[in-house]
Design a protein around this motif. Sequence first.
Motif, PDB file in Angstrom:
ATOM      1  N   PHE A  26       0.885  -1.186  -0.092  1.00 55.24           N
ATOM      2  CA  PHE A  26       0.061   0.071  -0.028  1.00 55.24           C
ATOM      3  C   PHE A  26       0.826   1.249   0.064  1.00 55.24           C
ATOM      4  CE2 PHE A  26      -2.494  -3.114   2.549  1.00 55.24           C
ATOM      5  CZ  PHE A  26      -3.533  -3.197   1.439  1.00 55.24           C
ATOM      6  N   ALA A  27       2.062   1.252   0.247  1.00 53.79           N
ATOM      7  CA  ALA A  27       3.045   2.338   0.240  1.00 53.79           C
ATOM      8  C   ALA A  27       2.629   3.512   0.902  1.00 53.79           C
ATOM      9  CB  ALA A  27       3.462   2.759  -1.196  1.00 53.79           C
ATOM     10  N   PRO A  28       2.189   3.059   2.294  1.00 54.81           N
ATOM     11  CA  PRO A  28       1.705   4.463   3.046  1.00 54.81           C
ATOM     12  C   PRO A  28       2.997   5.079   3.582  1.00 54.81           C
ATOM     13  CG  PRO A  28       2.158   2.407   4.418  1.00 54.81           C
ATOM     14  CD  PRO A  28       2.450   2.039   3.027  1.00 54.81           C
ATOM     15  N   ARG A  29       3.031   6.422   4.065  1.00 54.67           N
ATOM     16  CA  ARG A  29       4.054   7.160   4.603  1.00 54.67           C
ATOM     17  C   ARG A  29       4.164   6.831   5.710  1.00 54.67           C
ATOM     18  NH1 ARG A  29       4.367  13.453   5.794  1.00 54.67           N
ATOM     19  NH2 ARG A  29       3.606  12.437   7.951  1.00 54.67           N
ATOM     20  N   ASP A  30       3.218   6.708   6.600  1.00 52.87           N
ATOM     21  CA  ASP A  30       3.616   6.463   8.223  1.00 52.87           C
ATOM     22  C   ASP A  30       2.775   5.137   8.486  1.00 52.87           C
ATOM     23  OD1 ASP A  30       4.729   9.080   8.194  1.00 52.87           O
ATOM     24  OD2 ASP A  30       3.206   9.949   9.285  1.00 52.87           O
ATOM     25  N   ALA A  31       3.193   4.563   9.908  1.00 54.80           N
ATOM     26  CA  ALA A  31       2.295   3.609  10.188  1.00 54.80           C
ATOM     27  C   ALA A  31       2.009   3.754  11.630  1.00 54.80           C
ATOM     28  CB  ALA A  31       2.766   2.259  10.126  1.00 54.80           C
ATOM     29  N   THR A  32       0.766   3.388  12.238  1.00 56.61           N
ATOM     30  CA  THR A  32       0.373   3.401  13.568  1.00 56.61           C
ATOM     31  C   THR A  32       0.145   1.966  14.094  1.00 56.61           C
ATOM     32  OG1 THR A  32      -1.876   3.706  13.186  1.00 56.61           O
ATOM     33  CG2 THR A  32      -0.569   5.728  13.533  1.00 56.61           C
ATOM     34  N   THR A  33       0.299   1.847  15.534  1.00 55.20           N
ATOM     35  CA  THR A  33       0.030   0.704  16.040  1.00 55.20           C
ATOM     36  C   THR A  33      -0.785   0.956  17.492  1.00 55.20           C
ATOM     37  OG1 THR A  33       2.115   0.727  17.343  1.00 55.20           O
ATOM     38  CG2 THR A  33       2.122  -0.338  15.288  1.00 55.20           C
ATOM     39  N   ASN A  34      -1.197   0.063  17.959  1.00 60.91           N
ATOM     40  CA  ASN A  34      -1.889   0.277  19.352  1.00 60.91           C
ATOM     41  C   ASN A  34      -1.830  -0.950  20.148  1.00 60.91           C
ATOM     42  OD1 ASN A  34      -4.240  -1.472  18.621  1.00 60.91           O
ATOM     43  ND2 ASN A  34      -5.076   0.617  17.887  1.00 60.91           N
ATOM     44  N   PRO A  35      -2.243  -1.178  21.359  1.00 55.41           N
ATOM     45  CA  PRO A  35      -1.911  -2.540  21.913  1.00 55.41           C
ATOM     46  C   PRO A  35      -2.710  -3.584  21.368  1.00 55.41           C
ATOM     47  CG  PRO A  35      -2.174  -0.657  23.630  1.00 55.41           C
ATOM     48  CD  PRO A  35      -2.387  -0.135  22.255  1.00 55.41           C
ATOM     49  N   ALA A  92      -2.145   1.893  28.170  1.00 51.64           N
ATOM     50  CA  ALA A  92      -3.252   2.611  28.565  1.00 51.64           C
ATOM     51  C   ALA A  92      -3.668   2.648  30.046  1.00 51.64           C
ATOM     52  CB  ALA A  92      -4.404   1.918  27.649  1.00 51.64           C
ATOM     53  N   ARG A  93      -2.845   1.673  30.642  1.00 51.22           N
ATOM     54  CA  ARG A  93      -3.289   1.806  32.185  1.00 51.22           C
ATOM     55  C   ARG A  93      -2.808   2.999  32.728  1.00 51.22           C
ATOM     56  NH1 ARG A  93      -1.456  -4.503  32.347  1.00 51.22           N
ATOM     57  NH2 ARG A  93      -0.216  -3.594  30.923  1.00 51.22           N
ATOM     58  N   LEU A  94      -1.583   3.876  31.985  1.00 57.53           N
ATOM     59  CA  LEU A  94      -1.099   5.051  32.775  1.00 57.53           C
ATOM     60  C   LEU A  94      -1.847   6.236  32.334  1.00 57.53           C
ATOM     61  CD1 LEU A  94       2.460   3.914  32.177  1.00 57.53           C
ATOM     62  CD2 LEU A  94       0.953   3.443  34.114  1.00 57.53           C
ATOM     63  N   SER A  95      -2.910   6.019  31.714  1.00 60.10           N
ATOM     64  CA  SER A  95      -3.816   7.204  31.056  1.00 60.10           C
ATOM     65  C   SER A  95      -4.146   8.329  31.884  1.00 60.10           C
ATOM     66  CB  SER A  95      -5.198   6.924  30.507  1.00 60.10           C
ATOM     67  OG  SER A  95      -4.751   5.873  29.175  1.00 60.10           O
ATOM     68  N   PHE A  96      -4.193   8.054  33.304  1.00 65.18           N
ATOM     69  CA  PHE A  96      -4.570   9.177  34.203  1.00 65.18           C
ATOM     70  C   PHE A  96      -3.260   9.516  35.137  1.00 65.18           C
ATOM     71  CE2 PHE A  96      -8.411   6.834  32.942  1.00 65.18           C
ATOM     72  CZ  PHE A  96      -8.987   7.899  32.566  1.00 65.18           C
ATOM     73  N   ALA A 127      -3.219   8.529  25.345  1.00 65.90           N
ATOM     74  CA  ALA A 127      -4.840   8.919  25.317  1.00 65.90           C
ATOM     75  C   ALA A 127      -5.039  10.479  25.741  1.00 65.90           C
ATOM     76  CB  ALA A 127      -5.231   7.801  26.399  1.00 65.90           C
ATOM     77  N   ALA A 128      -5.857  10.918  25.096  1.00 63.45           N
ATOM     78  CA  ALA A 128      -6.045  12.231  25.153  1.00 63.45           C
ATOM     79  C   ALA A 128      -7.081  12.599  26.258  1.00 63.45           C
ATOM     80  CB  ALA A 128      -6.910  12.698  23.871  1.00 63.45           C
ATOM     81  N   THR A 129      -6.591  12.091  27.579  1.00 62.09           N
ATOM     82  CA  THR A 129      -7.187  12.677  28.824  1.00 62.09           C
ATOM     83  C   THR A 129      -6.375  13.830  29.338  1.00 62.09           C
ATOM     84  OG1 THR A 129      -5.302  11.364  29.880  1.00 62.09           O
ATOM     85  CG2 THR A 129      -7.339  10.004  29.709  1.00 62.09           C
ATOM     86  N   ALA A 300     -10.729  -1.140  26.943  1.00 56.38           N
ATOM     87  CA  ALA A 300     -10.132  -2.099  25.680  1.00 56.38           C
ATOM     88  C   ALA A 300      -8.654  -2.331  25.620  1.00 56.38           C
ATOM     89  CB  ALA A 300     -10.869  -1.598  24.610  1.00 56.38           C
ATOM     90  N   PHE A 301      -8.067  -1.162  25.465  1.00 58.21           N
ATOM     91  CA  PHE A 301      -6.499  -1.187  25.455  1.00 58.21           C
ATOM     92  C   PHE A 301      -5.644  -1.694  26.629  1.00 58.21           C
ATOM     93  CE2 PHE A 301      -6.234   2.275  22.076  1.00 58.21           C
ATOM     94  CZ  PHE A 301      -6.691   1.610  21.285  1.00 58.21           C
ATOM     95  N   ALA A 302      -6.500  -1.460  27.879  1.00 54.71           N
ATOM     96  CA  ALA A 302      -5.739  -1.892  28.923  1.00 54.71           C
ATOM     97  C   ALA A 302      -6.020  -3.485  28.859  1.00 54.71           C
ATOM     98  CB  ALA A 302      -6.545  -1.500  30.294  1.00 54.71           C
ATOM     99  N   VAL A 303      -7.113  -4.019  28.890  1.00 54.24           N
ATOM    100  CA  VAL A 303      -7.199  -5.490  28.542  1.00 54.24           C
ATOM    101  C   VAL A 303      -6.278  -6.163  27.730  1.00 54.24           C
ATOM    102  CG1 VAL A 303      -9.035  -7.185  27.708  1.00 54.24           C
ATOM    103  CG2 VAL A 303      -9.652  -5.565  29.446  1.00 54.24           C
TER     104      VAL A 303
END
Length: 315
Positions: A26-35, A92-96, A127-129, A300-303
């Motif tokens: 797909f020749a993307p410029r960037d890539a993102t990941t999450n848990p 994500a468990r550090l979000s606060f 996370a945008a807390t 969900a990310f914490a799980v």
Amino acid sequence: MHQLDQLKQFTTVVADTGNFKQLAQFAPRDATTNPSLILKAVQQPDYAPLLARTVAAHRGQPLDAVVDQVLVAFGLEILQVVPGRVSTEVDARLSFDTTATLARARRLITLYEAAGIGRDRVLIKIAATWEGIQAAKVLEAEGIHCNLTLLFAFCQAVACGDAGVRLISPFVGRIYDWYKKQAGASWDEAARAGANDPGVLSVERIYTHYKRFGIHTEVMGASFRNVGQITALAGCDLLTISPELLAQLQASEAPLQRRLDPAVAARADLPAVHFDEPGFRFALNDDAMATEKLAEGIRAFAVDSAKLDAIIQGL
């Protein structure tokens, strides 16, 4: 010209996956990941050797340190495929917890730098807390660039812009999911599709605000449910798209028009908006969709982070 190439004419395309073997086509410029994406990847046979090697090399270290090594190992593989940046997420468990978020973000950057990757090629996902945004403000001042995720409310976007965050990821599909569920049997898919999609409208509002007030934070629409949401945001700074939807864009020759234009947005008649902490917390609380989806996303990310922990501990 297929729709993916048409889209790339005015939007930076980012691949939303931990599956780096799938990226090149797909020749993307960037890539993102999450848990969740990393958890999905490590359970595939193709990635088992990378996981096993990384865990073995750092056996005896604290679990959170080994997890960060695994995240960076995947990020390094992704950076061999994409020419731009990879987003790697703080637990994500550090979000606060602003202090703990800062420590993890600095460690992730240190690991990338030790592998020869400059800060310009990494975005730390947080996370945008309120606490996450304050951590990002400090990190940006240190030259560590951030991608603020799980963003559903306008107040989150405003606070990120004021904090000088490099990039935000408003979640189009999850906003759509919430409104569709709330409407139940009365939901009219045709009437709420494309430019009228509630997730699309949310991103358009943020994009217009940023361009109108000269805010340099990049807007990257995320979490798409269908191609219509993507094409309705053509012209957004960036869009991060799953391999499945990238393939659909690649398979279509339908004409695609620019929908978001910075010159048009810059002329919008809008009031300036800012939030202090009490104002931010009230505005977020006042938005039932954003409150529920932010909490649900962190849970969900914490799980999935806990599941990744368990897999690593089992090796």
